[in-house]
Design a protein around this motif. Structure first.
Motif, short mmCIF file in Angstrom:
data_model
loop_
_atom_site.label_atom_id
_atom_site.label_comp_id
_atom_site.label_asym_id
_atom_site.label_seq_id
_atom_site.Cartn_x
_atom_site.Cartn_y
_atom_site.Cartn_z
N VAL A 185 -2.15 23.98 -57.02
CA VAL A 185 -3.49 23.82 -56.44
C VAL A 185 -4.03 25.15 -55.94
N GLU A 186 -5.33 25.20 -55.84
CA GLU A 186 -6.05 26.31 -55.22
C GLU A 186 -6.96 25.68 -54.18
N LEU A 187 -6.76 26.03 -52.91
CA LEU A 187 -7.54 25.45 -51.83
C LEU A 187 -8.52 26.48 -51.29
N GLN A 188 -9.76 26.10 -51.15
CA GLN A 188 -10.75 26.98 -50.54
C GLN A 188 -11.00 26.47 -49.13
N LEU A 189 -10.76 27.32 -48.13
CA LEU A 189 -10.88 26.95 -46.74
C LEU A 189 -12.31 27.12 -46.26
N ASP A 190 -12.60 26.55 -45.08
CA ASP A 190 -13.96 26.59 -44.56
C ASP A 190 -14.45 28.00 -44.24
N ASP A 191 -13.53 28.95 -44.06
CA ASP A 191 -13.95 30.33 -43.80
C ASP A 191 -14.13 31.14 -45.08
N GLY A 192 -13.97 30.47 -46.24
CA GLY A 192 -14.19 31.12 -47.52
C GLY A 192 -12.95 31.69 -48.18
N THR A 193 -11.82 31.74 -47.46
CA THR A 193 -10.59 32.25 -48.06
C THR A 193 -10.01 31.23 -49.02
N THR A 194 -9.25 31.72 -49.98
CA THR A 194 -8.63 30.85 -50.98
C THR A 194 -7.12 30.97 -50.84
N VAL A 195 -6.44 29.81 -50.85
CA VAL A 195 -4.99 29.76 -50.75
C VAL A 195 -4.48 29.07 -52.01
N VAL A 196 -3.43 29.64 -52.62
CA VAL A 196 -2.90 29.11 -53.87
C VAL A 196 -1.45 28.69 -53.68
N SER A 197 -1.08 27.56 -54.27
CA SER A 197 0.31 27.10 -54.29
C SER A 197 0.63 26.64 -55.70
N ASP A 198 1.76 27.10 -56.23
CA ASP A 198 2.16 26.71 -57.58
C ASP A 198 3.24 25.63 -57.57
N ARG A 199 3.49 25.02 -56.42
CA ARG A 199 4.49 23.95 -56.32
C ARG A 199 4.02 22.72 -57.09
N PHE A 200 4.97 21.85 -57.46
CA PHE A 200 4.61 20.64 -58.22
C PHE A 200 3.92 19.61 -57.36
N GLN A 201 4.15 19.66 -56.03
CA GLN A 201 3.43 18.79 -55.09
C GLN A 201 3.19 19.57 -53.81
N VAL A 202 1.99 19.44 -53.28
CA VAL A 202 1.59 20.21 -52.10
C VAL A 202 1.17 19.23 -51.01
N ALA A 203 1.68 19.45 -49.80
CA ALA A 203 1.29 18.63 -48.64
C ALA A 203 0.27 19.43 -47.84
N VAL A 204 -0.95 18.93 -47.80
CA VAL A 204 -2.04 19.59 -47.08
C VAL A 204 -2.19 18.93 -45.72
N CYS A 205 -2.23 19.74 -44.67
CA CYS A 205 -2.32 19.23 -43.31
C CYS A 205 -3.65 18.53 -43.07
N ALA A 206 -3.60 17.34 -42.50
CA ALA A 206 -4.81 16.59 -42.19
C ALA A 206 -5.07 16.54 -40.68
#
Length: 78
Positions: A38-59
């Motif tokens: 996944v590639e996550l775009q955060l509210d401040d505009g930065t992009t975070v990338v993870s190449d894992r097969f499953q990603v747990a995103v904090c809610a």
């Protein structure tokens, strides 16, 4: 050519290269699980990338490793 909501779609660089949609699972009281990579775009505009097969995103935003979950939601509230 616009993409039809229920019709055939055309591949573009902004769309996933996978033929199947990604599975996203919302865990009640826990993280949001996303099939990776996944590639996550955060509210401040930065992009975070993870190449894992499953990603747990904090809610809950308690994670010290935000936006990724570190199980901080398991701590008891007092």
């Amino acid at each position: 050519m616009p993409i039809e909501p229920n019709g055939p779609t055309e591949w573009s660089p902004t769309r996933s290269r996978r033929s199947q949609p990604r599975r996203v699972t919302v865990v009640p009281g826990g993280p949001v699980l996303i099939e990776g990579p996944v590639e996550l775009q955060l509210d401040d505009g930065t992009t975070v990338v993870s190449d894992r097969f499953q990603v747990a995103v904090c809610a809950c935003r308690r994670s010290r490793n935000y936006p990724f979950c570190d199980a901080s939601h398991r701590r008891k509230r007092r």
